[in-house]
Scaffold this active site. Structure first.
Site, mmCIF file in Angstrom:
data_model
loop_
_atom_site.group_PDB
_atom_site.id
_atom_site.type_symbol
_atom_site.label_atom_id
_atom_site.label_comp_id
_atom_site.label_asym_id
_atom_site.label_seq_id
_atom_site.Cartn_x
_atom_site.Cartn_y
_atom_site.Cartn_z
ATOM 1 N N SER A 8 0.690 -1.453 0.379
ATOM 2 C CA SER A 8 0.037 -0.424 0.360
ATOM 3 C C SER A 8 1.008 1.183 0.305
ATOM 4 O O SER A 8 1.691 1.230 0.797
ATOM 5 C CB SER A 8 -0.777 0.323 1.363
ATOM 6 O OG SER A 8 -1.122 1.870 1.775
ATOM 7 N N HIS A 32 -1.599 -1.810 -4.295
ATOM 8 C CA HIS A 32 -2.534 -2.012 -3.917
ATOM 9 C C HIS A 32 -2.699 0.179 -3.854
ATOM 10 O O HIS A 32 -2.448 0.610 -2.344
ATOM 11 C CB HIS A 32 -2.236 -1.992 -1.737
ATOM 12 C CG HIS A 32 -4.272 -1.726 -1.266
ATOM 13 N ND1 HIS A 32 -4.758 -3.104 -1.366
ATOM 14 C CD2 HIS A 32 -3.956 -0.948 0.140
ATOM 15 C CE1 HIS A 32 -5.377 -2.637 -0.069
ATOM 16 N NE2 HIS A 32 -5.540 -1.788 0.455
ATOM 17 N N ASP A 34 -5.094 2.594 -1.811
ATOM 18 C CA ASP A 34 -6.295 3.674 -0.662
ATOM 19 C C ASP A 34 -6.736 4.726 -0.961
ATOM 20 O O ASP A 34 -6.595 4.967 -0.904
ATOM 21 C CB ASP A 34 -5.711 2.871 0.887
ATOM 22 C CG ASP A 34 -4.664 1.774 1.389
ATOM 23 O OD1 ASP A 34 -6.007 0.921 1.112
ATOM 24 O OD2 ASP A 34 -4.103 2.079 1.441
ATOM 25 N N MET A 36 -9.610 7.165 -0.489
ATOM 26 C CA MET A 36 -10.330 7.500 1.444
ATOM 27 C C MET A 36 -11.341 8.640 1.120
ATOM 28 O O MET A 36 -10.114 9.494 0.402
ATOM 29 C CB MET A 36 -9.588 7.225 1.990
ATOM 30 C CG MET A 36 -8.273 6.120 2.395
ATOM 31 S SD MET A 36 -7.600 6.316 4.155
ATOM 32 C CE MET A 36 -6.734 5.252 4.279
ATOM 33 N N HIS A 65 -8.421 0.278 -3.181
ATOM 34 C CA HIS A 65 -9.496 -0.966 -2.113
ATOM 35 C C HIS A 65 -10.419 0.714 -1.847
ATOM 36 O O HIS A 65 -10.362 1.864 -1.211
ATOM 37 C CB HIS A 65 -8.542 -1.303 -1.400
ATOM 38 C CG HIS A 65 -8.810 -1.141 0.225
ATOM 39 N ND1 HIS A 65 -8.256 -0.809 1.843
ATOM 40 C CD2 HIS A 65 -10.163 -1.155 0.800
ATOM 41 C CE1 HIS A 65 -8.774 -1.264 3.056
ATOM 42 N NE2 HIS A 65 -10.418 -1.597 2.195
ATOM 43 N N MET A 67 -11.952 2.691 0.416
ATOM 44 C CA MET A 67 -12.639 3.292 1.391
ATOM 45 C C MET A 67 -13.580 4.625 1.646
ATOM 46 O O MET A 67 -13.436 6.254 1.767
ATOM 47 C CB MET A 67 -11.701 3.033 2.386
ATOM 48 C CG MET A 67 -11.592 1.852 3.141
ATOM 49 S SD MET A 67 -9.813 1.913 3.569
ATOM 50 C CE MET A 67 -8.564 2.434 1.998
ATOM 51 N N MET A 136 -10.211 -6.807 6.602
ATOM 52 C CA MET A 136 -9.064 -5.163 7.276
ATOM 53 C C MET A 136 -9.240 -5.878 9.000
ATOM 54 O O MET A 136 -9.719 -6.813 10.129
ATOM 55 C CB MET A 136 -10.290 -3.867 7.331
ATOM 56 C CG MET A 136 -10.880 -3.809 6.809
ATOM 57 S SD MET A 136 -9.790 -2.596 5.207
ATOM 58 C CE MET A 136 -8.716 -1.837 6.778
ATOM 59 N N ASP A 172 -5.439 -6.424 5.060
ATOM 60 C CA ASP A 172 -5.210 -5.146 5.193
ATOM 61 C C ASP A 172 -5.207 -4.860 6.912
ATOM 62 O O ASP A 172 -5.879 -4.665 7.325
ATOM 63 C CB ASP A 172 -6.045 -4.940 4.471
ATOM 64 C CG ASP A 172 -5.521 -3.303 3.896
ATOM 65 O OD1 ASP A 172 -4.310 -2.481 4.513
ATOM 66 O OD2 ASP A 172 -6.579 -2.340 3.373
HETATM 67 C C1 DX5 Z 1 -6.036 1.236 6.206
HETATM 68 C C2 DX5 Z 1 -5.659 0.835 4.601
HETATM 69 C C3 DX5 Z 1 -4.728 0.248 4.348
HETATM 70 C C4 DX5 Z 1 -3.107 0.248 4.866
HETATM 71 C C5 DX5 Z 1 -1.957 -0.284 5.434
HETATM 72 O O1 DX5 Z 1 -7.593 1.572 6.393
HETATM 73 O O2 DX5 Z 1 -6.585 0.342 3.628
HETATM 74 O O3 DX5 Z 1 -4.159 -0.303 3.249
HETATM 75 O O4 DX5 Z 1 -2.717 1.185 4.436
HETATM 76 O O5 DX5 Z 1 -1.251 0.062 6.379
HETATM 77 P P1 DX5 Z 1 -0.508 0.063 7.353
HETATM 78 O O6 DX5 Z 1 0.461 -1.701 6.898
HETATM 79 O O7 DX5 Z 1 0.703 0.172 7.646
HETATM 80 O O8 DX5 Z 1 -1.345 -1.234 8.390
HETATM 81 ZN ZN ZN Z 2 -6.513 -0.607 2.268
#
Ligand code: DX5
Ligand code: ZN
Length: 216
Positions: A8, A32, A34, A36, A65, A67, A136, A172
């Site tokens: 990620s 990956h 993320d 948001m 991913h 969110m 998660m 994740d």
């Molecule tokens: C959190 C994300 C993850 C995050 C993981 O909401 O979906 O993908 O980047 O980061 P680490 O590996 O640091 O927990």
């Molecule tokens: Zn993620």
């Protein structure tokens, strides 16, 4: 069983994203991404235009991913934009079957994600629509959080539910040298790692070390 390491970029340096992605592109299976929106989670990363430009430039296939709140509209759009995989959250989808089908129609794998507090039991009847489950192992929103050991039963139940189907099982949150083998033992085969990789002095070496721990 295939194993995938999907770093990620949440904890990467966003002002030099191309160079950051280049550091891990030779050794990783997917990138990956993320996404948001500061609505579904209390954090913001990329809007659709910024994400689209990352997807278009990425040397790795992109595992988006989402969110975000309006996932039923934007899920298929992220597939159309060229994601190899698009994962929607069960909690934010009004019609997950329709959205997962639309994502696949656009040529991407369709993923269904669960926050720590969401039971998979309500979704047993739509297993056939899913290419990847994402369990998660932290509350979504931020990198660098502690791996939740309490997700053991949920991951194990999901593995049992998958049975012989060619469905990936991704974890994740908090995946590191200390925790990746635990998640493997639970039944995960696809591992997101954010801060473990991008806070390492040598991100590519870290991906290789993580992979070595989960590959016989
Ligand atoms: C959190 C994300 C993850 C995050 C993981 O909401 O979906 O993908 O980047 O980061 P680490 O590996 O640091 O927990
Ligand atoms: Zn993620």
């Amino acid at each position: 069983m295939g194993i995938r390491i999907t770093p990620s970029i949440l904890n990467a340096d966003f002002s030099h994203l191309d160079q950051e992605i280049a550091k891990i592109s030779e050794v990783s299976d997917l990138l990956h991404l993320d996404v948001m929106d500061n609505v579904f989670v209390p954090n913001f990363t990329f809007d659709f235009d910024a994400a689209t430009s990352i997807i278009a430039k990425s040397p790795l296939p992109v595992d988006s991913h989402l969110m975000i709140a309006d996932v039923d509209t934007l899920g298929p759009a992220y597939a159309h934009a060229g994601s190899a995989s698009v994962t929607i959250h069960a909690e934010s989808s009004i019609d997950p079957v329709k959205t997962l089908r639309s994502i696949k129609r656009e040529g991407a794998r369709a993923g269904l994600a669960f926050k720590p507090g969401t039971d998979i039991e309500d979704y047993l009847d739509i297993v056939a629509e899913v290419d990847m489950f994402l369990i998660m192992t932290v509350e979504p929103g931020f990198g660098g959080q502690k791996f939740m050991q309490s997700m053991a039963e949920k991951v194990r139940r999901t593995r049992a539910l998958i049975g012989d189907r060619p469905i990936w099982l991704q974890v994740d949150g908090g995946i590191s040298l200390e925790t990746i083998e635990i998640a493997l033992d639970w039944g995960a085969d696809t591992f997101v790692a954010g801060s473990a990789v991008f806070n390492a002095a040598d991100p590519a070496e870290m991906v290789n070390r993580l992979r070595a721990l989960v590959t016989q």
